[in-house]
Design a protein around this motif. Structure first.
Motif, mmCIF file in Angstrom:
data_model
loop_
_atom_site.group_PDB
_atom_site.id
_atom_site.type_symbol
_atom_site.label_atom_id
_atom_site.label_comp_id
_atom_site.label_asym_id
_atom_site.label_seq_id
_atom_site.Cartn_x
_atom_site.Cartn_y
_atom_site.Cartn_z
ATOM 1 N N ALA A 149 0.836 -1.204 0.000
ATOM 2 C CA ALA A 149 0.000 0.000 0.000
ATOM 3 C C ALA A 149 0.870 1.252 0.000
ATOM 4 N N ALA A 150 1.936 1.251 0.792
ATOM 5 C CA ALA A 150 2.824 2.413 0.854
ATOM 6 C C ALA A 150 3.516 2.642 -0.487
ATOM 7 N N GLU A 151 3.909 1.572 -1.153
ATOM 8 C CA GLU A 151 4.550 1.709 -2.463
ATOM 9 C C GLU A 151 3.569 2.267 -3.486
ATOM 10 N N ALA A 152 2.312 1.815 -3.453
ATOM 11 C CA ALA A 152 1.308 2.348 -4.370
ATOM 12 C C ALA A 152 1.084 3.835 -4.126
ATOM 13 N N THR A 153 1.045 4.239 -2.871
ATOM 14 C CA THR A 153 0.889 5.669 -2.556
ATOM 15 C C THR A 153 2.067 6.471 -3.081
ATOM 16 N N ARG A 154 3.274 5.969 -2.891
ATOM 17 C CA ARG A 154 4.461 6.695 -3.376
ATOM 18 C C ARG A 154 4.402 6.899 -4.882
ATOM 19 N N ARG A 155 4.030 5.842 -5.596
ATOM 20 C CA ARG A 155 3.970 5.940 -7.060
ATOM 21 C C ARG A 155 2.898 6.927 -7.502
ATOM 22 N N LEU A 156 1.701 6.812 -6.914
ATOM 23 C CA LEU A 156 0.604 7.674 -7.336
ATOM 24 C C LEU A 156 0.884 9.127 -6.979
ATOM 25 N N LEU A 157 1.393 9.373 -5.782
ATOM 26 C CA LEU A 157 1.701 10.736 -5.365
ATOM 27 C C LEU A 157 2.779 11.342 -6.249
ATOM 28 N N SER A 158 3.766 10.536 -6.628
ATOM 29 C CA SER A 158 4.832 11.025 -7.507
ATOM 30 C C SER A 158 4.284 11.418 -8.875
ATOM 31 N N LEU A 183 -5.094 -2.126 -0.534
ATOM 32 C CA LEU A 183 -4.121 -3.195 -0.777
ATOM 33 C C LEU A 183 -3.512 -3.734 0.514
ATOM 34 N N VAL A 184 -3.905 -3.203 1.652
ATOM 35 C CA VAL A 184 -3.326 -3.651 2.922
ATOM 36 C C VAL A 184 -3.651 -5.113 3.198
ATOM 37 N N ALA A 185 -4.845 -5.554 2.849
ATOM 38 C CA ALA A 185 -5.259 -6.943 3.096
ATOM 39 C C ALA A 185 -5.697 -7.577 1.780
ATOM 40 N N GLY A 186 -5.250 -8.795 1.539
ATOM 41 C CA GLY A 186 -5.583 -9.480 0.294
ATOM 42 C C GLY A 186 -6.852 -10.300 0.411
ATOM 43 N N PRO A 187 -7.318 -10.847 -0.715
ATOM 44 C CA PRO A 187 -8.518 -11.691 -0.702
ATOM 45 C C PRO A 187 -8.358 -12.875 0.249
ATOM 46 N N GLY A 188 -9.453 -13.246 0.876
ATOM 47 C CA GLY A 188 -9.397 -14.305 1.872
ATOM 48 C C GLY A 188 -9.261 -15.683 1.253
ATOM 49 N N THR A 189 -8.081 -16.215 1.268
ATOM 50 C CA THR A 189 -7.851 -17.577 0.787
ATOM 51 C C THR A 189 -7.545 -18.521 1.948
ATOM 52 N N ALA A 190 -6.775 -18.035 2.911
ATOM 53 C CA ALA A 190 -6.416 -18.868 4.061
ATOM 54 C C ALA A 190 -7.445 -18.772 5.182
ATOM 55 N N SER A 191 -8.046 -17.598 5.350
ATOM 56 C CA SER A 191 -8.913 -17.370 6.513
ATOM 57 C C SER A 191 -10.322 -17.905 6.336
ATOM 58 N N GLY A 192 -10.772 -18.066 5.084
ATOM 59 C CA GLY A 192 -12.167 -18.441 4.854
ATOM 60 C C GLY A 192 -13.102 -17.261 4.974
ATOM 61 N N LEU A 193 -12.545 -16.046 5.111
ATOM 62 C CA LEU A 193 -13.321 -14.821 5.204
ATOM 63 C C LEU A 193 -13.068 -13.977 3.964
ATOM 64 N N THR A 194 -13.627 -12.779 3.915
ATOM 65 C CA THR A 194 -13.452 -11.925 2.739
ATOM 66 C C THR A 194 -12.005 -11.531 2.542
ATOM 67 N N LEU A 195 -11.300 -11.222 3.629
ATOM 68 C CA LEU A 195 -9.921 -10.751 3.564
ATOM 69 C C LEU A 195 -9.001 -11.629 4.407
ATOM 70 N N ASP A 196 -7.759 -11.742 3.977
ATOM 71 C CA ASP A 196 -6.697 -12.282 4.813
ATOM 72 C C ASP A 196 -5.978 -11.087 5.431
ATOM 73 N N VAL A 197 -6.345 -10.733 6.641
ATOM 74 C CA VAL A 197 -5.730 -9.592 7.318
ATOM 75 C C VAL A 197 -4.330 -9.994 7.771
ATOM 76 N N PRO A 198 -3.297 -9.219 7.411
ATOM 77 C CA PRO A 198 -1.927 -9.598 7.782
ATOM 78 C C PRO A 198 -1.760 -9.758 9.285
ATOM 79 N N ALA A 199 -0.947 -10.739 9.655
ATOM 80 C CA ALA A 199 -0.656 -10.963 11.068
ATOM 81 C C ALA A 199 -0.072 -9.703 11.681
ATOM 82 N N ARG A 200 -0.552 -9.355 12.847
ATOM 83 C CA ARG A 200 -0.068 -8.225 13.633
ATOM 84 C C ARG A 200 -0.369 -6.861 13.033
ATOM 85 N N LEU A 201 -1.188 -6.806 11.965
ATOM 86 C CA LEU A 201 -1.544 -5.504 11.402
ATOM 87 C C LEU A 201 -2.221 -4.633 12.454
#
Length: 386
Positions: A149-158, A183-201
């Motif tokens: 997400a931070a990389e996408a922001t850098r590119r778009l802002l630039s 882009l912080v959380a991807g589609p839920g493939t491992a969790s069985g939910l809508t999103l796979d929220v990154p560990a410790r986010l």
């Protein structure tokens, strides 16, 4: 005026139509030549096709007097805000080619938008590339997490800074800082939910020790949706977030238990929903609103205690966690900017937030959703949610 059908419909104007209004040569060349698309993902020029070139003085219909220096601005389009939000008009200075935005019902406060029509179309195009993870953002496809997400922001802002001499207008700054957060959380493939929220986010955002992870003893028997139980046990939710407080003192009650034991004397209750024993209270939102999970499906709802009414809130706990993270992170960003976004462009920021949330969780626009808590609060500038 003519509309051509060559791939993407284009709106063009004749030299005679431009003569009265537009003297800026590059702008005349664009409008008489390639023309403008009827719509992009972010904005529409359909008012130009419907009404032709018209000045702000002719188009404004509110009680506010149009300042003399603004009267000749040309109304050429509108921002495509989420449903329910007023549309801000796009104004062209025919002498300089510069673009501003303003509401026709109060055109006294125009805001900078783009230095030229060509640059405006470029800004819109690269924002659409981000949404589709193509073009200059293609290398980010399939990648998720805070660093992506931070990389996408850098590119778009630039890209915005290149076209605006480093002075990015508030609308595009909000787009660059907020839209990539999807882009912080991807589609839920491992969790069985809508999103796979990154560990410790959540720990990183809210702080160690401020994220609640539930134990089996906390769950009522009617919470049978296994991905939800696993998420609450392993990832958890912030103990306290913007407008949300988690129940931590006692095992999670069903709605029936909560109403019977906690607030039976507060309201004149009517009949509870038939599945009240399957609705589990996770915590409270604003006063008089409980946050519930359907223990069978994992759907997240609000329960208005004064009205005894249920409303959809989020698809599941993963998108609830993302929403709470998004709200907190936006505040962190704006504080870093000296509250620039909330003071200069609250409505544009709210639109970017709603777009970002709906891109990962379509609850607000789902059929049958006649009222949505987050949408209502995002748009409430007076309430100051953002």
């Amino acid at each position: 005026m003519s509309t051509t059908e060559a791939g993407v419909p284009a709106i063009t104007l004749t030299e005679a139509e431009l003569d009265r209004y537009v003297t800026h040569a590059p702008t005349r060349g664009l409008l008489a030549g390639p023309g403008l698309p009827t719509d992009t993902d972010l904005l529409t020029f359909s008012p130009l096709r419907t009404h032709g070139l018209r000045t702000l003085a002719d188009a404004a219909d509110g009680p506010f007097r149009v300042a003399d220096e603004l009267r000749d601005r040309l109304v050429i389009g509108e921002l495509l805000n989420p449903a329910g939000m007023a549309r801000e008009s796009i104004l062209l200075d025919g002498g300089t080619g510069e673009l501003t935005t303003a509401y026709l019902f109060d055109p006294s406060r125009p805001r900078p938008f783009a230095p030229s029509l060509a640059m405006l179309l470029r800004f819109a195009a690269v924002t659409e590339e981000l949404a589709g993870l193509r073009g200059r953002f293609a290398s980010l496809a399939g990648r998720y997490g805070p660093e992506t997400a931070a990389e996408a922001t850098r590119r778009l802002l630039s890209l915005f800074q290149e076209g605006a001499a480093g002075e990015v207008p508030p609308y595009w700054k909000a787009a660059a800082l907020i839209r990539p957060l999807a882009l912080v959380a991807g589609p839920g493939t491992a969790s069985g939910l809508t999103l796979d929220v990154p560990a410790r986010l959540l720990d990183q955002e809210f702080g160690q020790g401020r994220v609640v992870r539930f134990e089996e003893v906390d769950f009522p028997a009617t919470l049978t949706h296994e991905p939800t139980r696993r998420f609450l046990s392993e990832t958890g939710l912030p103990e306290e977030a913007v407008l949300f407080h988690t129940d931590t003192d006692v095992p999670l009650p069903t709605l029936r238990e909560y109403v019977t034991e906690e607030c039976a004397d507060t309201y004149a209750w009517g009949e509870l929903p038939a599945h009240a024993d399957h609705l589990i209270r996770l915590g409270r939102l604003t006063e008089g609103n409980s946050l519930l999970i359907d223990g069978r499906t994992g759907a997240v709802l609000t329960f208005s205690e004064p009205e005894a009414a249920l409303h959809p809130l989020n698809t599941d706990v993963s998108t609830l966690a993302f929403t709470l993270w998004l709200l907190h992170h936006e505040r962190t960003i704006d504080e870093h900017l000296g509250n620039e976004l909330t003071t200069a462009a609250y409505d544009q920021l709210a639109a970017a937030m709603l777009h970002t949330l709906s891109s990962v969780d379509p609850t607000a626009t789902a059929p049958g959703t006649d009222w949505h808590y987050w949408t209502d609060l995002f748009q409430d500038e007076a309430g100051g949610l953002l």
